[in-house]
Scaffold this active site. Structure first.
Site, PDB file in Angstrom:
ATOM      1  N   GLU A  42       0.840  -1.207   0.000  1.00 26.71           N
ATOM      2  CA  GLU A  42       0.000   0.000   0.000  1.00 26.71           C
ATOM      3  C   GLU A  42       0.875   1.257   0.000  1.00 26.71           C
ATOM      4  O   GLU A  42       0.557   2.241  -0.679  1.00 26.71           O
ATOM      5  CB  GLU A  42      -0.946   0.005   1.198  1.00 26.71           C
ATOM      6  CG  GLU A  42      -1.922   1.161   1.202  1.00 26.71           C
ATOM      7  CD  GLU A  42      -2.868   1.168   0.008  1.00 26.71           C
ATOM      8  OE1 GLU A  42      -3.042   2.251  -0.587  1.00 26.71           O
ATOM      9  OE2 GLU A  42      -3.422   0.110  -0.337  1.00 26.71           O
ATOM     10  N   GLU A  46       1.287   6.286  -7.198  1.00 25.07           N
ATOM     11  CA  GLU A  46       0.232   7.267  -7.495  1.00 25.07           C
ATOM     12  C   GLU A  46       0.773   8.694  -7.446  1.00 25.07           C
ATOM     13  O   GLU A  46       0.491   9.509  -8.334  1.00 25.07           O
ATOM     14  CB  GLU A  46      -0.927   7.117  -6.510  1.00 25.07           C
ATOM     15  CG  GLU A  46      -1.745   5.872  -6.728  1.00 25.07           C
ATOM     16  CD  GLU A  46      -2.845   5.706  -5.698  1.00 25.07           C
ATOM     17  OE1 GLU A  46      -2.893   6.485  -4.712  1.00 25.07           O
ATOM     18  OE2 GLU A  46      -3.660   4.785  -5.858  1.00 25.07           O
TER      19      GLU A  46
END
Length: 116
Positions: A59, A66
């Site tokens: 994550e 991102e």
């Protein structure tokens, strides 16, 4: 020592800004509670710990991908979307693996505790 604090800052940032990180941390807390409550073995706890670390680490990497893609382009580009989707997919695969492993480890203990 600075690199350590940079890393801690990155983790704190992800926890504060990423909804999915909070979901993973809540799930991890649930795993810890079940591992404490049920008579799991050291090996089972080690396996569960490994999955927790893997999901949280992925994550964090997903968040980094991102941010990097957003830094490079604000335009909708197929390769940018693919990079984000693949990074998110890696987290999904690990989360599914962690969930299945947790069911296999906790399932028999929960059945013994409540059914028999």
């Amino acid at each position: 020592m600075k690199p350590f604090w940079f890393a801690v800052h990155g983790i704190v940032h992800a926890v504060r800004t990423e909804r999915n990180m909070l979901i993973h941390l809540a799930s991890s807390l649930l795993v810890v509670v079940f591992a404490w409550w049920l008579p799991t073995t050291k090996l089972e706890n080690l396996i569960l710990f490994g999955w927790v670390v893997l999901v949280i680490a992925l994550e964090l990497m997903n968040t980094a991908v991102e941010r990097t893609v957003d830094l490079v382009t604000k335009d909708i580009k197929p390769l940018a979307k693919q990079a984000k989707d693949v990074a998110a997919g890696s987290v999904l695969v690990a989360a599914i693996g962690a969930a299945i492993t947790s069911l296999f480890i906790f399932g028999p203990y929960v059945i013994d505790k409540f059914v028999i």
